[in-house]
Design an enzyme around this catalytic site. Structure first.
Site, mmCIF file in Angstrom:
data_model
loop_
_atom_site.group_PDB
_atom_site.id
_atom_site.type_symbol
_atom_site.label_atom_id
_atom_site.label_comp_id
_atom_site.label_asym_id
_atom_site.label_seq_id
_atom_site.Cartn_x
_atom_site.Cartn_y
_atom_site.Cartn_z
ATOM 1 N N ARG A 114 0.935 -0.998 0.329
ATOM 2 C CA ARG A 114 -0.239 -0.060 0.719
ATOM 3 C C ARG A 114 1.241 1.589 -0.381
ATOM 4 N NH1 ARG A 114 -1.610 1.518 6.387
ATOM 5 N NH2 ARG A 114 -0.137 1.525 6.896
ATOM 6 N N ASN A 152 -4.890 7.779 3.309
ATOM 7 C CA ASN A 152 -5.005 7.351 4.358
ATOM 8 C C ASN A 152 -3.260 7.687 4.565
ATOM 9 O OD1 ASN A 152 -5.867 5.127 6.625
ATOM 10 N ND2 ASN A 152 -4.010 4.375 5.674
ATOM 11 N N GLU A 153 -3.216 7.758 5.299
ATOM 12 C CA GLU A 153 -1.842 7.753 6.434
ATOM 13 C C GLU A 153 -0.427 8.535 5.340
ATOM 14 O OE1 GLU A 153 -2.198 4.429 9.838
ATOM 15 O OE2 GLU A 153 -1.471 4.159 9.057
ATOM 16 N N GLU A 312 -8.394 6.090 14.549
ATOM 17 C CA GLU A 312 -7.235 4.139 14.853
ATOM 18 C C GLU A 312 -7.127 4.708 15.870
ATOM 19 O OE1 GLU A 312 -5.213 2.697 11.338
ATOM 20 O OE2 GLU A 312 -6.414 4.169 9.730
ATOM 21 N N TRP A 320 2.491 -5.730 14.024
ATOM 22 C CA TRP A 320 3.832 -5.193 13.443
ATOM 23 C C TRP A 320 4.948 -4.881 14.016
ATOM 24 C CZ3 TRP A 320 4.828 -0.634 15.367
ATOM 25 C CH2 TRP A 320 3.159 0.586 15.578
ATOM 26 N N GLU A 360 -2.073 -7.971 8.143
ATOM 27 C CA GLU A 360 -2.729 -7.526 9.079
ATOM 28 C C GLU A 360 -3.926 -8.381 9.780
ATOM 29 O OE1 GLU A 360 -2.646 -3.192 9.259
ATOM 30 O OE2 GLU A 360 -3.629 -3.668 7.853
ATOM 31 N N LYS A 361 -3.736 -9.770 8.833
ATOM 32 C CA LYS A 361 -4.441 -10.604 9.753
ATOM 33 C C LYS A 361 -4.494 -10.995 11.124
ATOM 34 C CE LYS A 361 -2.457 -14.584 7.827
ATOM 35 N NZ LYS A 361 -1.049 -13.794 6.710
ATOM 36 N N PHE A 362 -3.430 -10.310 11.904
ATOM 37 C CA PHE A 362 -2.989 -10.794 13.132
ATOM 38 C C PHE A 362 -3.194 -9.340 14.518
ATOM 39 C CE2 PHE A 362 -0.974 -14.659 11.291
ATOM 40 C CZ PHE A 362 -1.873 -15.977 11.725
ATOM 41 N N HIS A 363 -3.783 -8.631 13.157
ATOM 42 C CA HIS A 363 -3.988 -7.528 14.080
ATOM 43 C C HIS A 363 -5.329 -7.172 14.614
ATOM 44 C CE1 HIS A 363 -5.234 -2.884 14.752
ATOM 45 N NE2 HIS A 363 -3.771 -2.632 13.975
#
Length: 674
Positions: A114, A152-153, A312, A320, A360-363
């Protein structure tokens, strides 16, 4: 100019990024039902959806987004609608491979993450404007729309590109900024090492060179990269203002000094309708709640003291960092309400439903993989109820006790190569000074060095390597007018072009501090220096020492050893109606407290010894009343003194004289009017 508050949102914002495109539509109705159970009032949608909205060049599919927004409206959930310009589709890069950014070393990034964007590329700018125009035209009047969320960011993970397109754009920026190449040569000091330019066409970005390049050129390139991203934001914002009047526009900042160093948020804060921020705890063993408070104070200050929005943060652990611990019971609520105490108009998360696939599946998320039969979900529901109970304080403002100066341009300049010591870190000094103020239970505003400081009894300058003449005049006027100033070492050294101010150090700040510095004497790694006070007390510094010569200032603490033995280490200068303190070595936050105690006495800032360490007390005030937040980060119940009585909003209790705050809990009292 639209109103700052999200349109139609009558309560504090509570919700998070919602990415329904990751799930079959059969899941969407379950999502909105659970959102109602949790008290969600707003979600952010469409931020990474460009490839779905425009699956092929000129081919658009808005049907799924129509259905989603209709569903949210049906269930009373407002939408923060993103322009998806942070993630152009694969087809775009196939057509424009040179729109991928290039590093200073000459390597071009690939598609597949991204934020891989050359912000100077004309095809990207045109495509971003087109998708933004189409979204604005289609959804300007949609009843769910509360807020526009551009990109975004910005600056994460790539801020500067060094390609030939950027080189040409940089030359145009220089010509606009300086008008003549002779002015560039003067600003950059190109007489050194024979770097003189005869024409703008000879100038390139500061790409990799055999040894250190020109620091002033590198500093200007950071300014150029920041200005280019901001230019793109303004282009999208203006489209949204024109086609969707009345809907405020934001983009999510990352003001925490540990998370984004490429954006001048003072400049960006003037361009958004509502300042919003993302904040994630850096769980490295330090007191994470102190950094959270600092980021919230900085965000509020970027907003000019106005209410802002936590766009957020994490419900639990992130994914991360090297190690990503879960949040302890009650920590999510303390984090969320800590931001609210310091000015946020709610608490939003990344994200609503935890992803099954992708990076980001473990976020963590509000709705975790564990589902609704989980501690995290129960805490989310409880937090939603607490946030709702605080809605009456919307529009109130946080009350500050002191100010800390911060300038991103100075930070950029100080981080360039070949400085006296690589161990001197501006961010570390800001962290330490902030922690010392936090432990004195002072709420801090941040301020630009040229801002009006007259309302603050105490102003702290943890690191201001780059200081303009306007800054020098401003700080002198502040002290002469009765203010108390505390300045740390290696401040006031260079001007806006990274040129050393004429004469002895500390350049721009000599007069206000009443001293000169003959020589820097940075300490070797692991080396320490002792300083002694007038009562025989001793403190220990590291990283830095200086040969300080008083020129009107009095010596308060003295070096006891090292090259500077017998010379001033901490000075105090009476000037007009105020005083200016100077600290010439690196002290820990605990040792800085000794110096700040004396400065607070000068400033008339009263100590608060009755408050335990790690118990925050912050006040918000406005037309609806005065609200005292007490946040207990300790494992023991705390007793917080109250000036009067009031109603506690989270429990419904009446309190007077003293407020009990259970271990790890938050209490918010609406104080009775006298």
């Amino acid at each position: 100019m639209p109103d700052q508050a999200p349109k139609g949102l009558t309560r504090l914002a509570f919700g998070g990024d919602y990415n329904p495109e990751q799930w079959p539509e059969s899941v969407w109705r379950e999502d909105v039902r659970l959102m109602r159970d949790a008290g969600v009032t707003m979600v952010s949608v469409g931020i990474f959806s460009w490839a779905l909205l425009e699956p092929a060049p000129g081919t658009h599919d808005f049907g799924w987004l129509d259905r989603l927004l209709d569903l949210l409206h049906e269930h009373g959930v407002r939408a923060d609608l993103g322009t998806p310009t942070v993630a152009p589709p694969a087809w775009f890069y196939r057509e424009h491979p040179d729109a991928l950014p290039v590093t200073a070393e000459g390597a071009r990034y690939e598609f597949g993450s991204r934020g891989a964007i050359c912000h100077s590329h004309p095809a990207y700018r045109a495509a971003a404007a087109d998708i933004t125009t189409r979204l604005a035209a289609r959804y300007a009047d949609h009843p769910a729309l509360a807020l526009w969320h551009v990109h975004n960011e910005y600056g994460v993970p790539v801020s500067a590109c060094y390609c030939d397109t950027c080189a040409a754009h940089f030359r145009r920026w220089l010509e606009t900024t300086y008008e003549t190449v002779e002015a560039v040569n003067e600003a950059w000091g190109t007489a050194f090492w024979g770097q003189r330019y005869a024409d703008f066409a000879q100038i390139n970005p500061p790409r990799v060179t055999p040894t250190v390049g020109n620091p002033a050129q590198a500093l200007d390139y950071r300014r150029f990269a920041d200005a280019t991203m901001r230019e793109n934001f303004v282009r999208e914002r203006d489209i949204l203002h024109r086609l969707a009047p009345g809907i405020p526009v934001t983009t999510n900042f990352m003001t925490a000094l540990s998370q984004c160093d490429s954006i001048d948020y003072w400049a960006w804060g003037r361009e958004v309708d509502l300042v919003s921020n993302d904040h994630y705890l850096i769980t490295d063993g330090r007191r994470t709640h102190v950094n959270l408070a600092m980021a919230a104070d900085l965000t509020r200050s970027v907003a000019g003291g106005a209410p802002w929005l936590l766009m957020e943060h994490a419900a639990g652990g992130v994914n991360w960092q090297p190690r990503n611990p879960a949040k302890a019971p009650g920590e999510m609520a303390r984090n969320s309400l800590g931001h609210v105490a310091r000015g946020s108009e709610g608490a939003m998360f990344f994200q609503w439903r935890q992803s099954r696939r992708g990076a980001e599946k473990f976020h963590s998320a509000m709705l975790p993989h564990a589902g609704t039969d989980s501690r995290l979900w129960r805490e989310v529901v409880r937090l939603g109820s607490d946030i709702d109970a605080l809605s009456e304080l919307r529009g109130t403002r946080t009350v500050a006790d002191a100010a800390m100066l911060w300038d991103w341009h100075s930070w950029w300049a100080q981080t360039l190569e070949w400085r006296p010591s690589e161990d001197h870190d501006a961010r570390e000094r800001a962290d330490s000074f902030y922690e010392a103020l936090y432990d004195r239970h002072l709420t801090v505003d941040f301020a630009h060095p040229e801002a009006d400081l007259s309302s603050y009894p105490l102003v702290v300058v943890p690191a201001l390597y780059l200081a303009t003449e306007a800054t020098a005049r401003n700080l002198r006027a502040y002290v002469e007018g009765g203010g108390t100033l505390v300045v740390s070492y290696f401040s006031g050294i260079v001007d806006q072009h990274d040129a050393v101010h004429p004469g002895p150090y500390p350049g721009a700040l000599r007069d206000v501090l009443g001293l000169t510095v003959e020589e820097f004497s940075p300490l070797l790694q692991g080396q320490r220096t002792r300083i002694t006070g007038p009562d025989g007390a001793e403190l220990s510094g590291d990283v830095w020492s200086e040969i300080v010569v008083p020129r009107g200032a009095e010596t308060v603490w003295t070096y006891a050893d090292g090259l500077a033995a017998g010379q001033p280490a901490v000075t105090r200068h009476r000037l007009g109606g105020g005083t200016a303190w100077y600290v010439s070595t690196r002290l820990t936050a605990r040792d800085l407290d000794v110096i700040l105690a004396a400065a607070c006495a000068d400033a008339g800032v009263e100590p608060r010894p009755e408050l335990p360490r790690d118990v925050e007390v912050v006040t918000r005030a406005g037309e609806s009343g005065t609200y005292l937040f007490a946040i207990n980060h300790t494992g023991d119940e705390a007793k917080v003194p109250l000036a009067g009585s009031g109603g506690e909003l989270l429990t419904g209790e009446r309190v007077a004289g003293r407020l009990g705050v259970p271990a790890g809990a938050v209490r918010v009292v609406r104080l009775d009017e006298d």
